[in-house]
Design an enzyme around this catalytic site. Structure first.
Site, PDB file in Angstrom:
ATOM      1  N   SER A 128       0.809  -1.220   0.000  1.00  0.00           N
ATOM      2  CA  SER A 128       0.000   0.000   0.000  1.00  0.00           C
ATOM      3  C   SER A 128       0.836   1.261   0.000  1.00  0.00           C
ATOM      4  O   SER A 128       1.935   1.296   0.565  1.00  0.00           O
ATOM      5  CB  SER A 128      -0.910   0.018   1.241  1.00  0.00           C
ATOM      6  OG  SER A 128      -1.785  -1.081   1.243  1.00  0.00           O
ATOM      7  N   HIS A 182      -7.311  -0.034   6.405  1.00  0.00           N
ATOM      8  CA  HIS A 182      -6.895  -1.425   6.606  1.00  0.00           C
ATOM      9  C   HIS A 182      -6.922  -1.833   8.075  1.00  0.00           C
ATOM     10  O   HIS A 182      -7.330  -2.960   8.400  1.00  0.00           O
ATOM     11  CB  HIS A 182      -5.508  -1.649   6.008  1.00  0.00           C
ATOM     12  CG  HIS A 182      -5.496  -1.650   4.508  1.00  0.00           C
ATOM     13  ND1 HIS A 182      -6.140  -2.608   3.759  1.00  0.00           N
ATOM     14  CD2 HIS A 182      -4.945  -0.785   3.611  1.00  0.00           C
ATOM     15  CE1 HIS A 182      -5.980  -2.357   2.472  1.00  0.00           C
ATOM     16  NE2 HIS A 182      -5.257  -1.257   2.358  1.00  0.00           N
TER      17      HIS A 182
END
Length: 429
Positions: free
Chosen positions: A297, A358
């Site tokens: 990410s 997340h």
């Protein structure tokens, strides 16, 4: 019996089409049409009125759209005095009849208008597009947030998990949808059809998207997945033109390396957590040998945070050297770890939006990497650093609860050690 049903459907479509054509000749303005749709006329000619209103709205100038939203906001609001009176009455006499009156009075008329507008074919997509216009006006007229709240309330109901359809996107998917995947990719730009093919065609690549039955050709959100032998530390290696594809049954890791929301009109309506969980379920059945589910990410807020830390006694020099591009890889990793574990908003949640997403899904911060994204965007937002969030299927529920209840940032031991690492003393020039 089947013939009768077919004939009935055909006649219904013909009558609907005639009603729609009559709507084009309606001389009332859009405000009068909205009031008509909410009246008894709307019970009889709702489809025609809704189609006419949506067509009229699409043809409005920008200032006319603003006036339309102000009409919804002010003329179709609740009667606060009536609600207060009924609430007092219900407190004294909590009967079903009084409750129904209170419920009806408590709902703004614009909610019912949106429901009745959502009748013609294509109406749901038109209302999603209408919210894009509404969001643009919120910056200048914060009072319109009342109308936005009502529209979001309905969109969340219409786009709940029960209506979402998961589809795998591959090289055989229709060209219309593939073009939209290219256009909507928001994390790692797709350069051309060859680039798209590299992300969809090899046996170690997957792409999944959510669709809604009312918008079958419009992806709502999609995730790109790389099946790899181990956890990668660079997006450049994942997207390399020259890598050797891996057989899917040899993969040990599934890497979620790009998640893109596609519909601006659905901003604030979360699909990502559902998508990841559904994709994990799909992959665990298709590739049972996979041991790890991780992301690779971006860290979009890192450099902005570093710019606020250059005078800090503990790590100001390293923050500055990271921004200057003179820090070592370990120093970049250390600063990224400090940012992800320690930088908090006033409400105690992480500053970084990707981290909030997340961690809120139950993932943990697993590792950070320097020189992981050498693109101009990667350099600008995070000095090239990227992060792996690990989805440990045995811990996601527990991690989610800790984050939701206590804003706890779950991280690996290595990450915690890195965030507390002693930084070399440097002198600013």
């Amino acid at each position: 019996m089947q013939r009768n049903r077919f004939l009935g459907d055909l006649l219904s479509q013909l009558f609907d089409r005639r009603s729609y054509m009559r709507g084009k000749d309606d001389t009332r303005d859009i405000f009068e049409l909205c009031q008509a749709l909410l009246s008894a006329e709307g019970q009889v000619s709702g489809l025609r009125l809704a189609a006419t209103i949506l067509d009229r709205y699409a043809a409005l100038e920008q200032n006319e759209k603003t006036a339309f939203f102000q009409f919804l906001n002010n003329e179709l609001d609740i009667d606060a005095q009536q609600v207060a009176r009924l609430a007092t009455e219900y407190a004294k006499t909590p009967t079903p009849a009084v409750f129904q009156k209170l419920s009806t009075a408590s709902e703004p008329k614009r909610q019912e208008l949106f429901r009745r507008l959502n009748q013609p074919v294509g109406a749901t997509q038109a209302l999603v597009a209408m919210r894009v216009d509404l969001l643009a006006r919120l910056k200048e007229d914060s009072d319109l947030a009342r109308t936005n709240l009502d529209l979001v309330h309905l969109l969340r109901s219409w786009f709940n998990r029960g209506f979402l359809v998961l589809q795998q996107i591959n090289w055989d998917t229709s060209a219309r949808i593939l073009d939209k995947i290219v256009a909507y990719e928001a994390v790692h730009h797709i350069n051309d059809l060859d680039d798209l093919r590299r992300r969809l065609y090899p046996p170690d690549r997957r792409c999944f998207a959510f669709f809604h039955p009312a918008m079958p050709d419009e992806p709502l959100i999609f995730v790109e997945v790389a099946l790899t032998a181990d956890i990668p530390g660079s997006i450049d290696s994942v997207l390399s033109d020259h890598r050797t594809p891996l057989d899917a049954d040899q993969a040990k890791t599934a890497v979620f390396y790009s998640i893109s929301n596609c519909q601006k009109g659905l901003a604030g309506i979360s699909f990502g957590n559902l998508l990841i969980k559904q994709v994990v379920s799909e992959l665990s059945m298709a590739c049972p040998q996979i041991e790890s589910y991780v992301t690779l990410s971006p860290i979009p807020g890192l450099n902005n945070w570093l710019a606020t830390q250059t005078e800090d006694e503990r790590h100001g020099n390293t923050a500055q050297s990271t921004l200057d591009g003179t820090a070592t890889s370990e120093e970049v990793r250390a600063m990224a770890a400090r940012y992800l574990l320690m930088a908090k908003r006033d409400d105690g949640l992480p500053v970084d939006p990707v981290a909030r997403f997340h961690l809120g899904n139950g993932a943990m911060i697993h590792d950070v990497h320097a020189n992981a994204d050498t693109s101009p965007n990667g350099a600008a937002q995070s000095s090239g650093a990227m992060v792996n969030y690990l989805y440990d299927l045995t811990q996601v529920e527990r991690n989610h609860e800790r984050f939701a209840m206590d804003a706890a940032v779950v991280a690996s031991r290595g990450m915690r050690a890195l965030s507390n690492a002693t930084l070399a003393t440097q002198t600013k020039e």
